[in-house]
Design a protein around this motif. Sequence first.
Motif, short mmCIF file in Angstrom:
data_model
loop_
_atom_site.label_atom_id
_atom_site.label_comp_id
_atom_site.label_asym_id
_atom_site.label_seq_id
_atom_site.Cartn_x
_atom_site.Cartn_y
_atom_site.Cartn_z
N UNK A 790 -8.01 -16.26 9.90
CA UNK A 790 -6.84 -16.35 9.07
C UNK A 790 -7.24 -15.43 7.80
N UNK A 791 -8.55 -15.31 7.55
CA UNK A 791 -8.90 -14.33 6.57
C UNK A 791 -9.00 -12.91 6.97
N UNK A 792 -9.23 -12.68 8.62
CA UNK A 792 -9.08 -11.41 9.06
C UNK A 792 -7.57 -10.99 9.04
N UNK A 793 -6.63 -12.08 9.18
CA UNK A 793 -5.29 -11.70 9.42
C UNK A 793 -4.75 -11.30 7.81
N UNK A 794 -4.98 -12.13 6.96
CA UNK A 794 -4.75 -11.80 5.51
C UNK A 794 -5.39 -10.42 5.22
N UNK A 795 -6.49 -10.09 5.27
CA UNK A 795 -7.09 -8.90 5.03
C UNK A 795 -6.25 -7.58 5.93
N UNK A 796 -6.09 -8.02 7.12
CA UNK A 796 -5.18 -6.84 7.71
C UNK A 796 -3.90 -6.51 7.24
N UNK A 797 -3.29 -7.64 6.73
CA UNK A 797 -1.89 -7.58 6.22
C UNK A 797 -2.02 -6.64 4.91
N UNK A 798 -3.06 -7.28 3.91
CA UNK A 798 -3.28 -6.25 2.82
C UNK A 798 -3.54 -4.86 3.05
N UNK A 799 -4.33 -4.37 4.11
CA UNK A 799 -4.57 -3.15 4.43
C UNK A 799 -3.20 -2.67 4.91
N UNK A 800 -2.47 -3.09 5.66
CA UNK A 800 -1.30 -2.49 6.05
C UNK A 800 -0.39 -2.09 4.93
N UNK A 801 -0.03 -3.33 4.11
CA UNK A 801 0.89 -3.13 2.88
C UNK A 801 0.38 -1.80 2.13
N UNK A 802 -1.27 -1.72 1.93
CA UNK A 802 -1.56 -0.61 0.98
C UNK A 802 -1.46 0.52 1.83
N UNK A 803 -1.40 0.46 3.10
CA UNK A 803 -1.56 1.87 3.70
C UNK A 803 0.14 2.19 3.83
N UNK A 804 1.04 1.34 3.93
CA UNK A 804 2.54 1.77 3.71
C UNK A 804 2.79 2.12 2.49
N UNK A 805 2.34 1.69 1.46
CA UNK A 805 2.65 2.11 -0.15
C UNK A 805 1.88 3.53 -0.28
N UNK A 806 0.96 3.63 0.34
CA UNK A 806 0.25 4.94 -0.03
C UNK A 806 1.06 6.15 0.82
N UNK A 807 1.48 5.79 2.04
CA UNK A 807 2.21 6.69 2.81
C UNK A 807 3.60 6.90 2.22
N UNK A 808 4.21 5.95 1.79
CA UNK A 808 5.56 6.16 0.96
C UNK A 808 5.29 7.23 -0.38
#
Length: 885
Positions: A790-808
């Motif tokens: 669960x911790x790994x999935x939460x961390x992955x979700x955070x990284x994906x959101x950060x990457x999406x915001x950064x890409x935008x």
Amino acid sequence: MASEPSQGQPTPEDPVQSIEDDKGDGAPSSITDELWKSMMDVVLAIYDVREADGHDPSRLFHRSVNKRNVPDYYDIIKEPMALSILKQKINKREYKKFTDFVRDCALIPHNAQTYNRPKSQAYEDSLVIKDAFIAEFQKLVEEGVITAEEAELPDLGEIPEADPLPEEEEEEEEEEEDDEDEDESDDEGRRKKKRGSRPSSKRDGVKEDGNKSADPDQRKKRGRPPRVDTPMEARIKAVLKGIRKLKGPGSQLKVRHFERLPDKNVYPDYYIEIKEPIAIDIIKRKSKRKKYNSVDHFMKDMDLMFNNAKAYNQSESQIYKDAVELQIEARKLADIEKKKPDSEYLMEDGRLPLPDGILHKGELWKVGDWVHIQNPNDVTKPVVAQIYRTWQDAEGDKWINACWYYRPEQTVHHVEKHFYPNEVVKTGQYRDHRVEEIVDRCFVMFFTRYNRGRPRDFPPDKEVYVCEARYNEEKHKLNKIKTWASCLPDEVREKDYEMDLYEVPRKIKKIPSPIKHLLKSDAKETDDLPKPTWGAENAPPVVGAVHCRPRDENESPPPEPTPSPPPPTIPQPPAPSVPRQASVSQPPTQAAANSPANALLAAASPIPSRSPAAPIGASQHSPVPVPPIPYHQPQIPPAQVYQSNLQRRSSGYISQGPLPGAYQAPVTPHTYAVPQAPQYSQYQGGRVHAPSALYNPNAPRPVEVFHLSDTANIAIPADIREQFHCDDQGRVLFFSSPPLDIGSTVQQKLGHSLKYLAAKDERRKLVEAKKRKEGSEREERDRATKRQRADEETALTSRVEFAAEFAVEVMTKGILNGTDKIYKALYQGNADAARKEDARAREQRILADRATQAETARILANSTKSTFVSLKGSGLYMDEFEPAV
């Protein structure tokens, strides 16, 4: 031909000697660079040869024959040759003369005609290749590169006449190959393509007539399991068989191009262009392994195969045309087969396949299960087997076909052969049995896994065997198995099982042959192989045999014997002041006999199971002084009769007569014994003296307790077992001495001592506590694993959101920067003003568009108001219409 080398500087026509040219024999090569290039051009031209229908006749000669697939090829062909060998020798500059190259070229068609039969594909292709070589050499002659004498193919000997074909029974093409047996006899059978009849339930089962040959060799059934096809499988085979009837130019089968995938080295671009390559051999393998769930599912792969051919080949090629015709024919056959009722696909003897298994004794028995099957020769040694087929006959009886595994004592092997404890060997015996002959489940593990753990969730009271070798019953040879998957049914080859691993892998030491003692005293290395002793028809041998013939090259020597331990120190007799302890065979006093805790000293605490081969010997504790005790034969009351004739036989109190009932198996002493005081002797002055306090030649033998194996115990009727003393698992106990007379007034039921029961209860509590601890630890590990996931999935979700915001953000900056550059390029110094003007104009256009849309909507609403009212009453809405503007 090039001229002889001159003494001056070499000309382009002169041969150039190199290190590769000189192989150390003092004879430099006389071949020029032009000739080396011409030789390579000849080889490449052979690769490009195609017949009118697009067939490649050189395909079979690209590489050397695989010795594993065709082992007898190199016994017949002494100088193998292939196009790849020609290229290799040219690249390494190994030829001394051009005629050596011509001879190697001539070897290719000559070898093919020597090994293959006339009118076979390889034979016909070799004739085409031979003509191609002659044509290429003739071109070189016409160009003046070589002479006519050099271009002539040498005479390599007469082509031998082909042996007459054996008479064969017609059988379906897909049953020609069997990739599940690696035995030498099976390889030989596949090379000769001899396909005879197979064992069936009527030959192997109990429905046999009594006229069977008494020759033991006639009873050895080999081969594969019987054919038991479901209606769907029969339809698939009918389609595959039907498309083989279409022939093209030259009476060649159209389907031959689709049998196997193209060679990756010859057609590398095929695997780049075709993403899902498939051929008939792959489709057959998938069908055998039950990968298809319907005829339509099978036809998807057939269409894929033909569509691949049409996508890769040109529309005017013969392969393309064959693919079109075969695809139409396959679809037509599939439609015909699907319209037929399932009743038309019953086997000739009325067999009905049961692919989902057989329900018997409340359990489901299916393909791949390991089972114990009744052994008429010895009820204590049921047959170890694996189920390959399940079906129901015309009378409604349910059957299985199982592959037998022999125990070491049922094989013929070298006298020095060693085996793992509990080892079995795979045989070529595929026998039919009624489902009622199944005794219980077992499991067979490959020797690479056996010492590491046990199958998960497999009951601990079921037997687990180890297997390392196949047994060739014709040659009496044990061959080590290379691939365990090749020993399993097609349906379960790709499945694996989980294991409960031991904390530390067990060290398992091989033991000598259990029938080593059967070797005759006058046996010699030159003797013929002995024969096993056969008993009942549908059963393994009663006992195998051993020999001392020389070992084969591939047979490893037996393990080195373990050195004998040093002789133990002889203890001194203890002082007579030590209090005497009662012997286990001493009759109890009246008080002890009347005690509930000591109802029967003879039935003392059993020792855990060790070996089923012999009774457990004396307990190896420190010596206990036991003075001589006079032995009095106890009087046995009439009520305490021996448990049964079977018990008396095991105790030595009855002659070896036939036992009552159907089974006449020898009683093998098993796992219980009562410790006795060890007996020692002293060596003095070259003579053995027995201490009087430790040894009494007239003392009775200590009591020993035995039980039969579970299979033999079940064979005793339950109402008889209830009359006798049993252990906690319901097994009848047998004693080496008759019961003691504890008095006719004592009605105490026989049982274990309080000490044993207390120790047993304590052990049970320890086992339960250990299980609870392991369960809690397992649950804690699972919880920790889930938390971590669960911790790994939460961390992955955070990284994906950060990457999406950064890409935008990056994309937005890029767009703004690009817009600025465009305005600066167009308006230069007036870029800011132009941008503001464009923004103002855009806002005005948006406002104007909104006003226009609002006005249009108002007009439409007023003009169609009455219409919408009626439409709403009918259940339709305005959004479903597009008003005309």
